[in-house]
Scaffold this motif. Structure first.
Motif, PDB file in Angstrom:
ATOM      1  N   ALA A 120      44.058  44.033  40.303  1.00 34.73           N
ATOM      2  CA  ALA A 120      45.171  43.489  39.512  1.00 34.73           C
ATOM      3  C   ALA A 120      44.822  43.466  38.028  1.00 34.73           C
ATOM      4  N   SER A 151      44.837  40.408  48.555  1.00 32.15           N
ATOM      5  CA  SER A 151      45.240  40.574  47.157  1.00 32.15           C
ATOM      6  C   SER A 151      45.088  42.018  46.693  1.00 32.15           C
ATOM      7  N   GLU A 154      48.423  43.640  47.832  1.00 25.71           N
ATOM      8  CA  GLU A 154      49.543  43.145  47.016  1.00 25.71           C
ATOM      9  C   GLU A 154      49.653  43.976  45.757  1.00 25.71           C
ATOM     10  N   ASN A 155      48.522  44.152  45.124  1.00 32.21           N
ATOM     11  CA  ASN A 155      48.546  44.801  43.830  1.00 32.21           C
ATOM     12  C   ASN A 155      48.556  46.316  43.928  1.00 32.21           C
ATOM     13  N   PHE A 158      52.060  47.373  43.844  1.00 30.95           N
ATOM     14  CA  PHE A 158      52.687  47.224  42.524  1.00 30.95           C
ATOM     15  C   PHE A 158      52.288  48.376  41.591  1.00 30.95           C
TER      16      PHE A 158
ATOM     17  N   ILE B  47      56.775  39.446  46.085  1.00 30.17           N
ATOM     18  CA  ILE B  47      56.367  38.120  46.582  1.00 30.17           C
ATOM     19  C   ILE B  47      54.848  38.138  46.686  1.00 30.17           C
ATOM     20  N   ALA B  48      54.201  38.005  45.557  1.00 25.82           N
ATOM     21  CA  ALA B  48      52.766  38.296  45.471  1.00 25.82           C
ATOM     22  C   ALA B  48      52.185  37.557  44.266  1.00 25.82           C
ATOM     23  N   GLU B  49      51.961  36.272  44.460  1.00 25.54           N
ATOM     24  CA  GLU B  49      51.539  35.430  43.328  1.00 25.54           C
ATOM     25  C   GLU B  49      50.157  35.819  42.814  1.00 25.54           C
ATOM     26  N   SER B  51      48.819  38.749  42.814  1.00 26.32           N
ATOM     27  CA  SER B  51      49.002  39.975  42.050  1.00 26.32           C
ATOM     28  C   SER B  51      49.608  39.653  40.685  1.00 26.32           C
TER      29      SER B  51
END
Lengths: 268, 310
Positions: A120, A151, A154-155, A158, B47-49, B51
């Protein structure tokens, strides 16, 4: 000097640092030595020792921060700071923390040590470069065990959605994490397929073949693909020192005098 | 206050090309105008705090001014370790906007309440912790925060349009309490959405002949210890009021200061959520009543405490 000779030198520096400081994490530091050598010595990470923090710089985020010896030694070998500074590794009162601290030395871009954070940070940095119009490359080196952390994914999604093609993720696929083999713990299997599914351009290569690493990076920096790159570096933990190779305990152990002498002999 | 915050940010972003707004799937019918005006400086990470916080910190690595914006309980608790390592430890200038802390999501239930954020954030070195109480606070805090140069959390509770205190944005400075009324019998330090309740309690007490100095303690960290000293010397009795757990919040911070300063001889009592998740479903007003932090309960408790010492 060839990449192979440079990589041997890096491995010698790593073991010297770890022996001197009584430090751990030989295994994961040696497994990334070839990748780090090609990134640093091949000109892919364009460093500026005279102006190390300029906003449009290239960055390398070592997300698997426990393997900081590989980062510190790579930076010293690249001339970012004097090699004598390596004496500070893990020393009382020094800024050379075993798990690095942001901007403690030129080229130490982030604090790391808690797994699952570096991607991230790299993504944000790559995004900032795009917003500012900088031609900056961001390398993020993460472990395959680190990919257990949610995590990361998640990133990963993105960065792919944002088409950050100047983001280059290296996954150190050594298949051995803190308590055993990946196959026995979560069994991630085909790591390349996972990153491909998340929208990455994937190079699944032998992470100890400097030619293959260089070829993947050369292809990446043609920027002929809008996806971020994931280099799945198939590696061996402890690579280069026979008694450390693929051995779990070298996640933790520190080389004693005899082991250090043998390691240096093998890395000549 | 989230609408006001986003509105002010939109204005700030017109003036400052370094400000980048990052949301974690929060702000339906709130952020769209900002997103449309600044498509290259608005990002929804999903929905990825974790990140969101990490990405915001990464933006700050290159000198941009990121604002991370999402629901308070998920921001502060799901991404707590990113706040700790990526923002606080790295001491990066990231603005974290916590949407609707406290009981602000009312009958959505306990998962959506954020009564722990003050306690867990103020324990982080390098972190500044602020709660706004009104439009003036929000606009001032937004402007100060983007140029603050350090990690900062701003809790944005629901706005009470009937509450419009008589001060200007220039009066708002981080770490400096704003005195809203003068009374000699006691001082009440309130933060965030508790300011309207505090002023109502003040009025009820005044009608009974009890004078209270109310302070807007918008900044919980760093604590305005000068204001506490002033209140202790003037009144000899100090109360704190927050829509947060009684443990570790504003009341805890004020108690720590009083306890370690022998010169401050004052009586002291905290009002907050009494260390429970157990109130069940309820509106904001109902939940406050259960916790004893609504104006009427606070006024009654203060009166009893002053007259009978309990």
């Amino acid at each position: 000097m060839t990449y192979e000779e440079k990589a041997k030198e890096l491995r010698r520096e790593i073991e010297t640092v770890l022996h001197r400081a009584g430090g751990s994490f030989s295994g994961g530091s040696l497994s990334i030595a070839d990748v780090m050598t090609v990134i640093f010595q091949g000109g892919f990470l364009r460093l500026n020792p005279g102006d190390p923090w300029k906003p449009d710089r290239d960055m390398l985020v070592l997300s698997k921060g426990h393997c900081s010896s590989a980062l510190y030694c790579s930076l010293a070998m690249a001339g970012m700071f004097p090699k004598e500074e390596l004496l500070n590794y893990g020393a009382d009162g020094s800024d050379m923390l075993i798990h690095p601290k942001i901007r403690s030395y030129p080229g130490v871009e982030t604090s790391s040590g808690s797994l699952g954070h570096g991607l991230a940070l790299g993504t944000g940095s790559a995004l900032a470069a795009r917003i500012r119009g900088y031609d900056s490359r961001v390398f993020v080196v993460i472990g395959d065990g680190e990919c257990n952390e949610g995590s990361v994914w998640e990133n990963a999604a993105f960065a792919a959605k944002q088409k950050l093609n100047h983001l280059i993720v290296v996954v150190d696929r050594n298949r051995l994490q803190g308590c055993g083999r990946d196959s026995e713990i979560l069994n991630y299997g085909d790591m390349a397929e996972k990153w491909r599914a998340f929208g990455y351009r994937v190079f699944d290569i032998d992470g100890h073949d400097c030619g293959a690493i260089e070829a993947a990076l050369k292809e990446t920096v043609t920027w002929n693909d809008e996806r971020p790159t994931a280099i799945i570096a198939q590696t061996v933990k402890g690579k280069g020192v026979s008694f450390m190779e693929d051995r779990l305990e070298w996640h933790y152990k520190s080389p004693d005098e005899a082991q250090y002498a043998q390691a240096m002999e093998e890395l000549r | 206050m989230r609408n006001i915050f986003v509105d002010e940010m939109q204005k700030i972003m017109r003036e400052d090309p370094g400000v980048v707004f990052v949301s974690a799937e929060c702000g339906f019918h709130v952020v769209e105008g900002l997103e449309q005006e600044f498509p290259d400086r608005f990002y929804n990470v999903g929905i990825a705090e974790q990140s969101m916080v990490g990405t915001a910190a990464g933006l700050a690595l290159r000198g941009l001014k990121p604002v991370g914006y999402t629901m308070a309980m998920f921001l502060t608790m799901r991404a707590y370790e990113q706040i700790r390592v990526d923002v606080a430890y790295q001491q990066l200038p990231v603005v974290l906007a916590g949407v609707i802390p406290g009981y602000g999501y009312g009958n959505s239930g306990t998962t959506h309440h954020s009564i722990e954020d003050t306690a867990i954030l103020r324990v982080l070195p390098n972190m500044t912790v602020v709660y706004t109480s009104c439009e003036t606070d929000v606009r001032a805090a937004a402007r100060l925060a983007v140029n603050y140069g350090n990690p900062i959390y701003i809790g944005l509770g629901r706005n009470d349009p009937d509450y419009q205190p008589d001060y200007t944005q220039e009066d708002f400075r981080f770490g400096k309490a704003i005195r809203l009324s003068d009374g000699k019998d006691a001082a009440l330090f309130a933060t965030g959405v508790m300011l309207p309740e505090a002023m109502k309690a003040c009025k009820r007490l005044r009608d009974k002949g009890i004078g209270i100095s109310v302070y807007n303690m918008h900044t919980v960290k760093p604590l305005d210890t000068e204001a506490i000293r002033e209140a202790a010397e003037e009144c000899g009795v100090i109360y704190t009021l927050e829509e947060e757990n009684i443990i570790g919040g504003l009341g805890g911070a004020v108690a720590e200061y009083i306890a370690e300063n022998d010169g401050l001889r004052c009586r002291f009592k905290r009002f907050g959520v009494p260390d429970t998740y157990g109130h069940g479903s309820g509106s904001i007003a109902w939940l406050r009543k259960q916790a004893g932090i609504d104006a009427e309960s606070v006024a009654d408790s203060v009166e009893r405490h002053l007259r009978k010492g309990t």
